[in-house]
Enzyme design. Structure first.
Site, PDB file in Angstrom:
ATOM      1  N   ARG A 173     -13.886  13.303   7.857  1.00  0.00           N
ATOM      2  CA  ARG A 173     -12.639  13.779   8.195  1.00  0.00           C
ATOM      3  C   ARG A 173     -12.472  14.800   7.158  1.00  0.00           C
ATOM      4  O   ARG A 173     -11.795  16.076   7.765  1.00  0.00           O
ATOM      5  CB  ARG A 173     -11.829  12.615   8.391  1.00  0.00           C
ATOM      6  N   LYS A 201      -8.258  -1.535   5.404  1.00  0.00           N
ATOM      7  CA  LYS A 201      -8.420  -1.780   4.113  1.00  0.00           C
ATOM      8  C   LYS A 201      -7.749  -2.984   3.475  1.00  0.00           C
ATOM      9  O   LYS A 201      -8.296  -3.883   2.769  1.00  0.00           O
ATOM     10  CB  LYS A 201      -8.470  -0.786   2.951  1.00  0.00           C
ATOM     11  N   ASP A 243     -15.009   3.090   7.499  1.00  0.00           N
ATOM     12  CA  ASP A 243     -13.942   4.004   7.197  1.00  0.00           C
ATOM     13  C   ASP A 243     -14.309   4.965   5.972  1.00  0.00           C
ATOM     14  O   ASP A 243     -14.118   6.076   6.106  1.00  0.00           O
ATOM     15  CB  ASP A 243     -12.576   3.137   6.691  1.00  0.00           C
ATOM     16  N   SER A 249      -7.049   3.663   8.985  1.00  0.00           N
ATOM     17  CA  SER A 249      -7.958   3.623   7.730  1.00  0.00           C
ATOM     18  C   SER A 249      -7.191   2.739   6.716  1.00  0.00           C
ATOM     19  O   SER A 249      -7.803   1.794   6.081  1.00  0.00           O
ATOM     20  CB  SER A 249      -8.221   4.875   7.317  1.00  0.00           C
ATOM     21  N   HIS A 300       0.758  -1.201   0.038  1.00  0.00           N
ATOM     22  CA  HIS A 300      -0.224  -0.233   0.083  1.00  0.00           C
ATOM     23  C   HIS A 300       0.984   1.392  -0.008  1.00  0.00           C
ATOM     24  O   HIS A 300       1.948   1.198   0.739  1.00  0.00           O
ATOM     25  CB  HIS A 300      -0.954   0.075   1.242  1.00  0.00           C
TER      26      HIS A 300
HETATM   27  N1  URA Z   1      -5.636   7.008   2.830  1.00  0.00           N
HETATM   28  C1  URA Z   1      -6.261   6.410   3.353  1.00  0.00           C
HETATM   29  O1  URA Z   1      -6.866   5.307   3.073  1.00  0.00           O
HETATM   30  N2  URA Z   1      -6.864   6.817   4.752  1.00  0.00           N
HETATM   31  C2  URA Z   1      -6.467   7.892   5.123  1.00  0.00           C
HETATM   32  O2  URA Z   1      -7.063   8.313   6.113  1.00  0.00           O
HETATM   33  C3  URA Z   1      -5.392   8.661   4.512  1.00  0.00           C
HETATM   34  C4  URA Z   1      -5.020   8.148   3.368  1.00  0.00           C
END
Ligand code: URA
Length: 442
Positions: free
Chosen positions: A177, A196, A170, A192, A91
């Site tokens: 946010r 994922k 999320d 977050s 990621h």
């Molecule tokens: N990328 C994400 O997936 N979540 C965040 O909070 C910031 C960047």
């Protein structure tokens, strides 16, 4: 209205108060908050207040792990148990010109480590990995589940768009946010991102934490804090996790866009890529192979991957990747078959000197204005649009030198042109050389 929730009639206002005063939220409390907000029981205004309290007070390692799990449990979880071996994912925290996944997937697969990649579409700057791959004619990112699994078992690689119901909590909280100035908060970003990856079924995760003008994290110390927090979540939740802190003080590689980024990924796999991109991509891929158990250490892994590039095996695997996802691989030998823009505009500098800095985020915005990214979720991407960086930090130029080329199908590109010109800063003396890799957190 007083919002009263499940276990022991907890009141949301009391939980906000607890966090505001520096308290620690329990697993039950975090679960109730996340369930309550996802279902609509907890209103935006109370969730906003809690997020702001978290922003200022923070969360400890346990709270962050519980929040991550609550996100994971809010939606679909991919069952990859039918795939043999350690499923390794990567990621990136996001950057401009970041085509590392396109390079890492075939490289890691070619040493027999399964890569079952779920990826997102991009918002802002340029497309995400899925958008970039969709610039290839016929490439299907919507594989049925059984085909996805059988491709990974047979060829060790597959990519698909994220399920719409992956970590919905999320998604909803991220949107809140975004409008409450609580995005740049390490516990919230870390949970977050990791949620994922975990919901996508990864056994092991390599995180590419970007730092610099085109990244969330502008300083190495902030990037390190985020990296350590995410590695801590991995440890708490039994996922082998390594974070690599990499440079984003200028776009990665020379191409920013979609189809042109695919072209640049091929150059790296063929051993003819830009040095910064090659180093970062091979480093991320090497750590993936180490976590997958192919090699005992990073040095060993890196040199094996270099050999795959030099012997042409890496590019062959990329060809196979395109074919098994339904794409036409002809563009690998004939890059002109990728989507091409009708306008190519050279951006010339009026200044002399060394390029001291490039505002990577501004370059990303320019790419979006040229058509390469989305302003809104439903906008269409022009795969042919983007930029080629001709000159990067440390290079010496004289007035009139081309520093960048804009590619677009639009006839109005003045705003993008002005943004690119002001993204470059110059100095009389050479700037300090840039590191490509700043740190690795195990
Ligand atoms: N990328 C994400 O997936 N979540 C965040 O909070 C910031 C960047």
């Amino acid at each position: 209205m007083v919002v009263v929730m499940g276990v022991n009639n907890m009141r949301m206002v009391d939980l906000i108060q607890k966090k505001k005063l520096g308290g620690k939220l329990s697993r039950d409390e975090i679960n109730l908050i996340i369930k309550g907000y996802t279902s609509g029981e907890v209103p935006d205004y109370q969730m906003s207040a809690l997020l702001m309290a978290i922003y200022f007070i923070g969360m400890d390692e346990e709270e962050i792990a519980y929040l991550t799990l609550a996100y994971v449990d809010s939606g679909d979880k991919l069952d990859l148990s039918a795939i043999k071996g350690v499923k390794v994912d990567k990621h990136s925290t996001g950057g401009v010109g970041d085509k590392v996944s396109l390079i890492a997937i075939p490289l890691v697969a070619s040493v027999g480590i399964p890569v079952a990649k779920m990826s997102g579409r991009g918002l802002g700057h340029t497309g995400g990995t899925i958008d970039k791959l969709e610039s290839i004619a016929g490439f299907n990112t919507n594989l049925p589940g059984d085909k996805f699994i059988s491709n990974v078992n047979t060829y060790k690689m597959a990519i698909a768009g994220q399920s719409a119901n992956l970590t919905p909590a999320d998604k909803k909280i991220y949107a809140l946010r975004d409008v409450t100035a609580t995005v740049d908060c390490v516990p919230l970003i870390a949970s977050s991102v990791m949620s994922k990856k975990i919901a996508s079924g990864a056994d092991a995760i390599v995180l590419d934490v970007k730092v610099g003008s085109g990244a969330f994290m502008k300083s190495i110390s902030d990037a390190k804090e985020l990296a350590m927090t995410m590695v801590g979540i991995g440890k708490s939740l039994n996922r082998k996790t390594i974070a690599v802190i990499t440079d984003m003080s200028q776009p990665l590689g020379n191409e920013v866009g979609n189809a042109n980024e695919v072209k640049e990924a091929i150059e790296v796999l063929a051993g003819k890529g830009a040095k910064d991109l090659t180093t970062v991509a091979l480093t991320i891929a090497a750590y993936m192979t180490v976590l997958g158990g192919a090699y005992p250490d990073f040095e060993h892994a890196y040199s094996k991957l270099e050999q795959l590039v030099m012997t042409g095996k890496a590019i062959e695997k990329f060809k196979e990747f395109v074919e098994i996802q339904g794409g036409n691989p002809d563009f690998i030998d004939y890059p002109g078959k990728l989507p091409q823009a009708k306008n190519h505009i050279e951006v010339k500098s009026s200044k002399c000197g060394y390029i001291a800095a490039i505002d990577a985020e501004a370059i990303g915005v320019a790419a979006m204005l040229l058509g390469a990214g989305r302003k809104k979720k439903d906008d269409l991407i022009d795969y042919a649009a983007g930029l080629t960086m001709i000159k990067k930090i440390g290079e010496k130029i004289i007035a009139g030198d081309a520093i960048c080329i804009l590619h677009t199908n639009l006839d109005e590109y003045e705003e993008a042109l002005a943004i690119v010109l002001s993204a470059y800063s110059f100095s009389d003396n050479p700037p300090r050389p840039i590191n490509y890799i700043y740190d690795v957190i195990h």
